[in-house]
Every structure is written in C-alpha cells, then in structure tokens.
Motif scaffolding. Sequence first.
Motif, PDB file in Angstrom:
ATOM      1  N   ARG A  60       0.829  -1.232   0.108  1.00 22.26           N
ATOM      2  CA  ARG A  60      -0.048  -0.047   0.031  1.00 22.26           C
ATOM      3  C   ARG A  60       0.758   1.185  -0.004  1.00 22.26           C
ATOM      4  O   ARG A  60       0.831   2.207  -0.755  1.00 22.26           O
ATOM      5  CB  ARG A  60      -0.700  -0.137   1.223  1.00 22.26           C
ATOM      6  CG  ARG A  60      -1.900  -0.864   1.310  1.00 22.26           C
ATOM      7  CD  ARG A  60      -2.716  -1.142   2.379  1.00 22.26           C
ATOM      8  NE  ARG A  60      -3.949  -2.044   2.299  1.00 22.26           N
ATOM      9  CZ  ARG A  60      -5.208  -1.709   1.862  1.00 22.26           C
ATOM     10  NH1 ARG A  60      -5.432  -0.498   1.787  1.00 22.26           N
ATOM     11  NH2 ARG A  60      -6.058  -2.607   1.870  1.00 22.26           N
ATOM     12  N   ALA A  61       1.954   1.033   0.913  1.00 22.32           N
ATOM     13  CA  ALA A  61       2.709   2.424   0.813  1.00 22.32           C
ATOM     14  C   ALA A  61       3.469   2.688  -0.339  1.00 22.32           C
ATOM     15  O   ALA A  61       3.684   3.759  -0.766  1.00 22.32           O
ATOM     16  CB  ALA A  61       3.740   2.264   2.173  1.00 22.32           C
ATOM     17  N   LEU A  62       3.978   1.557  -1.191  1.00 21.07           N
ATOM     18  CA  LEU A  62       4.713   1.609  -2.136  1.00 21.07           C
ATOM     19  C   LEU A  62       3.707   2.367  -3.379  1.00 21.07           C
ATOM     20  O   LEU A  62       4.411   2.918  -4.175  1.00 21.07           O
ATOM     21  CB  LEU A  62       5.248   0.334  -2.720  1.00 21.07           C
ATOM     22  CG  LEU A  62       6.409  -0.183  -2.136  1.00 21.07           C
ATOM     23  CD1 LEU A  62       6.676  -1.816  -2.258  1.00 21.07           C
ATOM     24  CD2 LEU A  62       7.765   0.558  -2.433  1.00 21.07           C
ATOM     25  N   LEU A  63       2.674   1.797  -3.403  1.00 23.31           N
ATOM     26  CA  LEU A  63       1.756   2.416  -4.482  1.00 23.31           C
ATOM     27  C   LEU A  63       1.409   3.753  -4.148  1.00 23.31           C
ATOM     28  O   LEU A  63       1.470   4.436  -5.098  1.00 23.31           O
ATOM     29  CB  LEU A  63       0.290   1.488  -4.251  1.00 23.31           C
ATOM     30  CG  LEU A  63      -0.557   1.964  -5.188  1.00 23.31           C
ATOM     31  CD1 LEU A  63      -0.542   1.989  -6.738  1.00 23.31           C
ATOM     32  CD2 LEU A  63      -2.111   1.070  -5.084  1.00 23.31           C
ATOM     33  N   ARG A  64       1.126   4.092  -2.744  1.00 23.95           N
ATOM     34  CA  ARG A  64       0.885   5.566  -2.717  1.00 23.95           C
ATOM     35  C   ARG A  64       2.309   6.505  -3.171  1.00 23.95           C
ATOM     36  O   ARG A  64       1.873   7.570  -3.792  1.00 23.95           O
ATOM     37  CB  ARG A  64       0.780   5.747  -1.119  1.00 23.95           C
ATOM     38  CG  ARG A  64       0.132   7.400  -0.854  1.00 23.95           C
ATOM     39  CD  ARG A  64      -0.100   7.324   0.591  1.00 23.95           C
ATOM     40  NE  ARG A  64      -1.410   6.365   0.940  1.00 23.95           N
ATOM     41  CZ  ARG A  64      -2.388   7.147   0.752  1.00 23.95           C
ATOM     42  NH1 ARG A  64      -2.877   8.412   0.257  1.00 23.95           N
ATOM     43  NH2 ARG A  64      -3.775   6.437   0.878  1.00 23.95           N
ATOM     44  N   ALA A  65       3.464   5.888  -2.974  1.00 28.23           N
ATOM     45  CA  ALA A  65       4.604   6.497  -3.258  1.00 28.23           C
ATOM     46  C   ALA A  65       4.582   6.655  -4.578  1.00 28.23           C
ATOM     47  O   ALA A  65       5.243   7.653  -5.329  1.00 28.23           O
ATOM     48  CB  ALA A  65       5.881   6.025  -2.523  1.00 28.23           C
ATOM     49  N   ASP A  66       4.498   5.631  -5.531  1.00 29.63           N
ATOM     50  CA  ASP A  66       4.499   5.536  -6.764  1.00 29.63           C
ATOM     51  C   ASP A  66       3.584   6.545  -7.374  1.00 29.63           C
ATOM     52  O   ASP A  66       3.781   7.181  -8.398  1.00 29.63           O
ATOM     53  CB  ASP A  66       4.233   4.163  -7.357  1.00 29.63           C
ATOM     54  CG  ASP A  66       4.571   3.880  -8.858  1.00 29.63           C
ATOM     55  OD1 ASP A  66       5.727   4.700  -9.240  1.00 29.63           O
ATOM     56  OD2 ASP A  66       3.811   3.087  -9.326  1.00 29.63           O
ATOM     57  N   ALA A  67       2.245   6.659  -7.102  1.00 24.22           N
ATOM     58  CA  ALA A  67       1.167   7.358  -7.445  1.00 24.22           C
ATOM     59  C   ALA A  67       1.499   9.136  -7.199  1.00 24.22           C
ATOM     60  O   ALA A  67       0.915   9.737  -8.117  1.00 24.22           O
ATOM     61  CB  ALA A  67      -0.289   6.676  -7.259  1.00 24.22           C
ATOM     62  N   THR A  68       1.414   9.138  -5.977  1.00 22.68           N
ATOM     63  CA  THR A  68       1.527  10.593  -5.544  1.00 22.68           C
ATOM     64  C   THR A  68       2.902  11.111  -5.181  1.00 22.68           C
ATOM     65  O   THR A  68       3.005  12.473  -4.822  1.00 22.68           O
ATOM     66  CB  THR A  68       0.267  10.595  -4.291  1.00 22.68           C
ATOM     67  OG1 THR A  68       1.526   9.980  -3.327  1.00 22.68           O
ATOM     68  CG2 THR A  68      -0.742  10.022  -4.514  1.00 22.68           C
ATOM     69  N   GLY A  69       4.026  10.453  -4.978  1.00 21.86           N
ATOM     70  CA  GLY A  69       5.040  10.805  -4.875  1.00 21.86           C
ATOM     71  C   GLY A  69       5.566  10.870  -3.197  1.00 21.86           C
ATOM     72  O   GLY A  69       6.684  11.113  -3.041  1.00 21.86           O
ATOM     73  N   ILE A  70       4.375  10.553  -2.399  1.00 23.36           N
ATOM     74  CA  ILE A  70       4.627  10.649  -1.042  1.00 23.36           C
ATOM     75  C   ILE A  70       5.475   9.234  -0.423  1.00 23.36           C
ATOM     76  O   ILE A  70       5.146   8.452  -0.501  1.00 23.36           O
ATOM     77  CB  ILE A  70       3.574  10.876  -0.397  1.00 23.36           C
ATOM     78  CG1 ILE A  70       2.776  11.972  -0.874  1.00 23.36           C
ATOM     79  CG2 ILE A  70       3.629  10.905   1.335  1.00 23.36           C
ATOM     80  CD1 ILE A  70       1.496  12.462  -0.189  1.00 23.36           C
ATOM     81  N   GLY A  71       6.586   9.738   0.272  1.00 29.58           N
ATOM     82  CA  GLY A  71       7.263   8.597   0.984  1.00 29.58           C
ATOM     83  C   GLY A  71       8.284   7.782   0.026  1.00 29.58           C
ATOM     84  O   GLY A  71       8.899   6.731   0.434  1.00 29.58           O
TER      85      GLY A  71
END
Length: 212
Positions: free
Chosen positions: A119-130
């Motif tokens: 989940r964290a990887l997907l959020r980082a990939d899509a939004t740049g966060i983390g």
Amino acid sequence: MTTAPRSPRLLLLSTIILAVAGLTLLGMSHGQEPPAPAAAPTATTDSPSAAALPPSGNPTASTAATATPSASTPSAVESALPPHGEGSAGDKAIQRNLETAWPADLPATDERELLTAGRALLRADATGIGRAKWPEVFPDSGQAVAPAFATARFRIQAAIARRDTSPNKAVVHLVWAGMDRGGTFTDLRITDWHFTRTIKKGAATWTPQPRT
C-alpha cells in the motif's frame, strides 16, 4: 372370446400422449403456426453466444465475453468487479472478488507486512509521498518529481498479498482509484508489487523489487 386386460402403465402412457396432443391442437387453434423444422445441428449450437451473433457474423464484445469460460483468473476478477464510478460503496465487493480469485496462501504475519508495504509503495509511486523510504525502488526520490496523481483523490480500493512462484517470493495485488494531473478520475486500476524474502540480522524481511 375374451381379451387380456390392458396394462395400467400402458393406459397411463396413452392418457399422457392424448393430453399432449390435445394441448397441441388447442394451441394451434388459437392461430399459432407449428414450428418450422429445425436445421441440422452444428457444433456451435450448444454455445450461448452462437445465437447472439450479429447478421454480419462478427461477434460483438459481449458475445465474446459470453463464450469465454469463467475461471479464477485476473480477467475473471475484472469482469466481476462493480461498475466504474461506484465509489467506496463497491470496495468491499472488489476485496471479496480478489480473495475469491486468489485464496490465502501466506502466514498471517507475512501477509500483513506485505500489505502494509504494498500500500505504501503504491501511494509513493502514484502521489510521490514517501519515495525516499525505498531508494532502490525509486532512484529519483531525491529529486523534485511532479506526482502523477493527486493525493486528495487517491484511494486504494482493495489489496491482497499472495505467494509468487516460490516460498521466498510474493506479490501484492492492488486495485485503486485516483485523479491524474490532467483532471481525469479513474477507478479499478490494477497494480502488482513483487517482493523477495531476505534475511537481515537474523530476521526474515520482505524486500520490494523495482518495477520494470
């Protein structure tokens, strides 16, 4: 001269035949024409899509989907997903379909760890966060990168973690929604993140693999 009594079974069969014949004649008397003789059966008459072909003989998208047997595959899961634009109300159905298509095959602790990371990887990939947390996955994390999707409209709709070809490999399947920089909102997006299990300081951990 005496005649042998008729068999009760023969009498019952005769009664049924006469009743059917009477019903047929009654239906024809109301203006119904007898059905035309059926054409010789072919190998495709048993297929439900055969009768749905357009006059040109080219199958449409719906008939092609009907002719495909259902199975627990990603394509079958997609066909069982709720319609686009359903919103968060359809997320439970998506999660249920994923779990049905891919039954659980990992220990609960591994599954939780993989889901959190996926989940964290997907959020980082899509939004740049983390992104800075995974420099091996996002080598450009130290640079200013315009996010592809807006944080406010990003939502993970469902996710599962399953074994991938060997006990030391796993994959996280995610379905998500988001609005891109052009202002277009889409849902039911599908992304997979692959992991390998490594030993660090005597403890097993799951390491994400860069996407190719």
